[in-house]
Design a protein around this motif. Structure first.
Motif, mmCIF file in Angstrom:
data_model
loop_
_atom_site.group_PDB
_atom_site.id
_atom_site.type_symbol
_atom_site.label_atom_id
_atom_site.label_comp_id
_atom_site.label_asym_id
_atom_site.label_seq_id
_atom_site.Cartn_x
_atom_site.Cartn_y
_atom_site.Cartn_z
ATOM 1 N N ARG A 151 0.841 -1.215 0.000
ATOM 2 C CA ARG A 151 0.000 0.000 0.000
ATOM 3 C C ARG A 151 0.865 1.250 0.000
ATOM 4 N N ARG A 169 2.748 1.793 -3.323
ATOM 5 C CA ARG A 169 1.880 2.274 -4.397
ATOM 6 C C ARG A 169 1.518 3.739 -4.218
ATOM 7 N N VAL A 218 -5.470 3.062 -5.182
ATOM 8 C CA VAL A 218 -4.881 2.112 -4.232
ATOM 9 C C VAL A 218 -5.985 1.405 -3.453
ATOM 10 N N GLU A 259 -7.248 -1.393 -5.532
ATOM 11 C CA GLU A 259 -6.313 -2.523 -5.552
ATOM 12 C C GLU A 259 -6.417 -3.334 -4.262
#
Length: 297
Positions: free
Chosen positions: A56, A59, A76, A79
């Protein structure tokens, strides 16, 4: 417990779960991104919440190659949501792990709703450009988007057999949220469709999503308009429905297809100037005249 590399689990999820979803293309893109990460080479059952948190943070620090800006928290979050779904399937159906490491990981704070409104000048430039474009569908699509508040995919997938031009209704058998709906057409929306030449069946508009994306981007560059997405036409249309003052929120939700009223509010950025006259109805008209006259002296 089966020892399966996470990249194998991701591919299996893509081929058996993602492929059945309407948003398969977007999810496929996210899975490809995950397959390039360090997570992909770890055994699925050994991935921890610490690994997910590190992914996390990595990203969030990366730059989006298309926009040249930091990756958005919303991207994010999507994702992480996908990761959570993958681990749930791995745990419940495939026996690749015993828990879901995403569950206790903090999600990035959601970004505030986009507030981009189409200006009168931008609308004039876009309509003029689209009207003179070699593909006449472009003008019709822009007008239709502003008049109906339909999503890009709903417009491009619209078929003649689902249009009732006499009663001015567009039937959408499939939508993003999975529910069918009927969209009322304004006279302008109906007329721009008729101007294309009415047919008995087939798609109304010839553009593909990639074609309209490319044309839209080129047009904005040509016109010098910045930070305007095609989806902003839907935002604009919904906001205008509110500004008319003749429709209730539930009626607008029925038109736009929003199931959540809180989500609908994020799309409505009303122009204060158009709301001033509604504050006290007609009671303020006389006062406005007096103020206007006093400025003349």
């Amino acid at each position: 417990m089966k020892t399966v590399l996470f990249k194998v689990a991701l591919q299996k999820y893509k081929n058996t779960v993602s492929i059945l979803k309407k948003g398969f293309e977007q999810e496929r893109y996210r899975i490809e991104q995950l397959c390039r990460s360090e997570l992909s080479n770890k055994p699925t059952h050994k991935i921890t919440s610490v690994d997910i948190a590190e992914y996390r943070d990595l990203r969030l620090s990366e730059i989006n190659p298309r926009t040249k800006k930091a990756l958005s928290p919303a991207s994010v979050r999507l994702e992480l949501s996908l990761l959570s779904s993958v681990f749930d399937i791995c745990r419940i159906e495939w026996g690749y792990c015993e828990g879901n490491p995403v569950t206790n990981v903090r999600k990035p704070k959601p970004s505030p709703g986009r507030e981009r409104r189409l200006t009168a000048r931008e609308e004039k430039l876009i309509l003029r450009y689209a009207y003179s474009h070699k593909n006449k569908d472009l003008y019709a699509i822009v007008v239709f988007a502003l008049e109906t508040a339909m999503r890009q995919g709903e417009i491009l997938n619209l078929k003649w057999e689902h249009l009732n031009l006499k009663s001015r209704i567009a039937h959408l058998p499939e939508t993003k949220n999975g529910s069918k709906r009927d969209v009322p057409l304004s006279i302008a929306a109906r007329d721009v469709v008729i101007s294309m030449g009415v047919k008995s069946k087939g798609r109304v508009f010839g553009y593909t999503k990639f074609g309209i994306k490319s044309t839209w981007r080129f047009m904005l560059q040509k016109l010098g308009i910045e930070d305007l997405h095609f989806h902003d036409l839907r935002h604009e249309a919904i906001s205008r429905l509110f500004e008319k003052g003749t429709l209730e929120m539930m009626e607008i939700a029925a038109i736009s297809g929003h199931k959540s009223l809180s989500m609908l509010k994020r799309y409505t950025h009303l122009k204060a100037q158009k709301l001033v006259s509604k504050l006290e109805g007609n009671k303020n008209k006389g006062r406005q005249v007096i103020i206007a006259e006093s400025h003349e002296f």
